[in-house]
Write a protein that holds these residues in place. Structure first.
Motif, PDB file in Angstrom:
ATOM      1  N   PRO A 232      16.102   9.593   4.083  1.00 32.08           N
ATOM      2  CA  PRO A 232      14.408   9.966   4.776  1.00 32.08           C
ATOM      3  C   PRO A 232      13.828  11.356   3.884  1.00 32.08           C
ATOM      4  O   PRO A 232      14.795  12.217   3.414  1.00 32.08           O
ATOM      5  N   ASP A 233      12.839  11.064   3.422  1.00 36.02           N
ATOM      6  CA  ASP A 233      11.889  12.097   2.537  1.00 36.02           C
ATOM      7  C   ASP A 233      10.707  12.297   3.172  1.00 36.02           C
ATOM      8  O   ASP A 233       9.892  11.682   3.014  1.00 36.02           O
ATOM      9  N   ALA A 234      10.532  13.664   3.535  1.00 34.92           N
ATOM     10  CA  ALA A 234       9.215  14.138   4.225  1.00 34.92           C
ATOM     11  C   ALA A 234       8.122  13.803   3.261  1.00 34.92           C
ATOM     12  O   ALA A 234       6.862  13.628   3.688  1.00 34.92           O
ATOM     13  N   THR A 235       8.427  13.951   2.088  1.00 30.21           N
ATOM     14  CA  THR A 235       7.339  13.961   1.035  1.00 30.21           C
ATOM     15  C   THR A 235       6.871  12.408   0.631  1.00 30.21           C
ATOM     16  O   THR A 235       5.957  12.473  -0.038  1.00 30.21           O
ATOM     17  N   ASN A 236       7.638  11.363   1.183  1.00 34.40           N
ATOM     18  CA  ASN A 236       7.565   9.993   0.495  1.00 34.40           C
ATOM     19  C   ASN A 236       7.064   9.350   1.863  1.00 34.40           C
ATOM     20  O   ASN A 236       7.852   9.155   3.128  1.00 34.40           O
ATOM     21  N   VAL A 237       5.753   8.912   1.957  1.00 32.69           N
ATOM     22  CA  VAL A 237       5.143   8.186   3.236  1.00 32.69           C
ATOM     23  C   VAL A 237       5.887   7.059   3.645  1.00 32.69           C
ATOM     24  O   VAL A 237       5.899   6.413   4.969  1.00 32.69           O
ATOM     25  N   LEU A 238       6.652   6.356   2.440  1.00 32.70           N
ATOM     26  CA  LEU A 238       7.230   4.970   2.899  1.00 32.70           C
ATOM     27  C   LEU A 238       8.474   5.290   3.826  1.00 32.70           C
ATOM     28  O   LEU A 238       9.053   4.301   4.337  1.00 32.70           O
ATOM     29  N   THR A 239       9.011   6.626   3.882  1.00 32.63           N
ATOM     30  CA  THR A 239      10.221   6.761   4.714  1.00 32.63           C
ATOM     31  C   THR A 239       9.512   6.231   6.038  1.00 32.63           C
ATOM     32  O   THR A 239      10.903   5.960   6.881  1.00 32.63           O
ATOM     33  N   GLN A 240       8.520   6.643   6.559  1.00 33.48           N
ATOM     34  CA  GLN A 240       8.023   5.845   7.769  1.00 33.48           C
ATOM     35  C   GLN A 240       8.517   4.571   8.080  1.00 33.48           C
ATOM     36  O   GLN A 240       8.545   4.059   9.323  1.00 33.48           O
ATOM     37  N   LEU A 241       8.510   3.664   7.036  1.00 29.97           N
ATOM     38  CA  LEU A 241       8.866   2.268   7.440  1.00 29.97           C
ATOM     39  C   LEU A 241      10.450   2.079   7.250  1.00 29.97           C
ATOM     40  O   LEU A 241      10.608   0.951   7.989  1.00 29.97           O
ATOM     41  N   TYR A 242      11.200   2.959   6.731  1.00 31.10           N
ATOM     42  CA  TYR A 242      12.555   2.681   6.509  1.00 31.10           C
ATOM     43  C   TYR A 242      13.502   3.573   7.377  1.00 31.10           C
ATOM     44  O   TYR A 242      14.730   2.932   7.900  1.00 31.10           O
ATOM     45  N   TYR A 243      13.008   4.693   8.091  1.00 25.92           N
ATOM     46  CA  TYR A 243      13.703   5.471   8.541  1.00 25.92           C
ATOM     47  C   TYR A 243      13.144   5.943   9.983  1.00 25.92           C
ATOM     48  O   TYR A 243      12.070   6.013  10.210  1.00 25.92           O
TER      49      TYR A 243
ATOM     50  N   ALA B 204      -0.674   5.215   8.031  1.00 22.55           N
ATOM     51  CA  ALA B 204      -0.813   3.715   7.885  1.00 22.55           C
ATOM     52  C   ALA B 204      -1.597   3.641   6.541  1.00 22.55           C
ATOM     53  O   ALA B 204      -1.398   2.748   5.615  1.00 22.55           O
ATOM     54  N   SER B 205      -2.682   4.313   6.321  1.00 15.36           N
ATOM     55  CA  SER B 205      -3.664   4.150   5.185  1.00 15.36           C
ATOM     56  C   SER B 205      -2.995   4.698   3.925  1.00 15.36           C
ATOM     57  O   SER B 205      -3.218   4.029   2.796  1.00 15.36           O
ATOM     58  N   SER B 206      -2.202   5.852   4.157  1.00 14.55           N
ATOM     59  CA  SER B 206      -1.509   6.427   3.012  1.00 14.55           C
ATOM     60  C   SER B 206      -0.361   5.423   2.573  1.00 14.55           C
ATOM     61  O   SER B 206      -0.197   5.165   1.288  1.00 14.55           O
ATOM     62  N   ILE B 207       0.296   4.703   3.583  1.00  3.79           N
ATOM     63  CA  ILE B 207       1.261   3.777   3.245  1.00  3.79           C
ATOM     64  C   ILE B 207       0.787   2.603   2.322  1.00  3.79           C
ATOM     65  O   ILE B 207       1.394   2.336   1.285  1.00  3.79           O
ATOM     66  N   ILE B 208      -0.326   1.998   2.929  1.00  5.70           N
ATOM     67  CA  ILE B 208      -1.148   0.831   2.138  1.00  5.70           C
ATOM     68  C   ILE B 208      -1.616   1.617   1.007  1.00  5.70           C
ATOM     69  O   ILE B 208      -1.354   0.732  -0.235  1.00  5.70           O
ATOM     70  N   GLY B 209      -2.074   2.610   0.535  1.00  2.00           N
ATOM     71  CA  GLY B 209      -2.614   3.259  -0.858  1.00  2.00           C
ATOM     72  C   GLY B 209      -1.575   3.270  -1.649  1.00  2.00           C
ATOM     73  O   GLY B 209      -1.649   2.773  -2.875  1.00  2.00           O
ATOM     74  N   LYS B 210      -0.111   3.792  -1.187  1.00  2.00           N
ATOM     75  CA  LYS B 210       1.105   3.700  -2.092  1.00  2.00           C
ATOM     76  C   LYS B 210       1.499   2.399  -2.532  1.00  2.00           C
ATOM     77  O   LYS B 210       1.772   2.055  -3.453  1.00  2.00           O
ATOM     78  N   LEU B 211       1.347   1.377  -1.386  1.00  2.00           N
ATOM     79  CA  LEU B 211       2.054   0.095  -1.723  1.00  2.00           C
ATOM     80  C   LEU B 211       1.064  -0.696  -2.771  1.00  2.00           C
ATOM     81  O   LEU B 211       1.575  -1.312  -3.588  1.00  2.00           O
ATOM     82  N   ASP B 212      -0.230  -0.400  -2.565  1.00  2.00           N
ATOM     83  CA  ASP B 212      -1.383  -0.805  -3.478  1.00  2.00           C
ATOM     84  C   ASP B 212      -1.076  -0.522  -4.846  1.00  2.00           C
ATOM     85  O   ASP B 212      -1.121  -1.283  -5.781  1.00  2.00           O
ATOM     86  N   LYS B 213      -0.787   0.936  -5.154  1.00  2.00           N
ATOM     87  CA  LYS B 213      -0.488   1.396  -6.466  1.00  2.00           C
ATOM     88  C   LYS B 213       0.914   0.628  -7.024  1.00  2.00           C
ATOM     89  O   LYS B 213       0.947   0.470  -8.217  1.00  2.00           O
ATOM     90  N   SER B 214       1.725   0.437  -6.168  1.00  2.00           N
ATOM     91  CA  SER B 214       3.047   0.216  -6.578  1.00  2.00           C
ATOM     92  C   SER B 214       3.170  -1.333  -6.695  1.00  2.00           C
ATOM     93  O   SER B 214       4.008  -1.757  -7.701  1.00  2.00           O
ATOM     94  N   ILE B 215       2.630  -1.994  -5.875  1.00  2.00           N
ATOM     95  CA  ILE B 215       2.899  -3.307  -5.841  1.00  2.00           C
ATOM     96  C   ILE B 215       1.696  -4.322  -6.143  1.00  2.00           C
ATOM     97  O   ILE B 215       1.736  -5.724  -6.005  1.00  2.00           O
ATOM     98  N   GLN B 216       0.433  -3.764  -6.171  1.00  2.00           N
ATOM     99  CA  GLN B 216      -0.980  -4.250  -6.558  1.00  2.00           C
ATOM    100  C   GLN B 216      -1.038  -5.309  -5.402  1.00  2.00           C
ATOM    101  O   GLN B 216      -1.094  -6.528  -5.752  1.00  2.00           O
TER     102      GLN B 216
END
Length: 124
Positions: A113-124, A32-44
């Motif tokens: 689905p992409d094991a290297t992309n943490v956002l995969t957890q939200l979509y697949y 969850a923290s990794s997802i938020i970190g990636k979202l923060d970088k992508s959508i501020q």
């Protein structure tokens, strides 16, 4: 008697090992923290959005984790439940993110689905 006990122990251990391979545990808080970190970088994300999103994403991942055994035993029921959960997730995200951020979030969806992309957890 010892041989029987040893054989039984081996069979039980093998069964537990196989079950662990089919349903690996996820570090929900870390993911969850990794997802938020990636979202923060992508959508501020702003400082108000981050803790709200962290709670929503953590709850979603926990619910998803609880369904993993159903994925093996009843694929149709799993798909129905996961679709319902994803709809609920998106409803919650819309209340936290601005329209622009939400549109950008949708654009971040991996094509598969992409094991290297943490956002995969939200979509697949």
């Amino acid at each position: 008697m010892k041989k029987l006990f040893l054989l039984l122990l081996i069979i039980i251990s093998a069964g537990q090992f196989a079950a662990a391979q089919q349903n690996p545990t996820m570090n929900i808080e870390g993911t969850a923290s990794s997802i938020i970190g990636k979202l923060d970088k992508s959508i501020q994300l702003n400082e108000v959005q981050k803790p709200k999103l962290l709670t929503v994403v953590t709850n979603y991942l926990q619910q998803k984790s609880n369904l993993q055994s159903l994925q093996v035993t009843n694929e149709k029921a799993y798909k129905t439940k996961i679709n319902s959960m994803q709809n609920g997730l998106h409803t919650r995200l819309k209340t936290i993110l601005s329209d622009t951020q939400y549109a950008s979030f949708l654009d971040l969806k991996p094509k598969a689905p992409d094991a290297t992309n943490v956002l995969t957890q939200l979509y697949y």
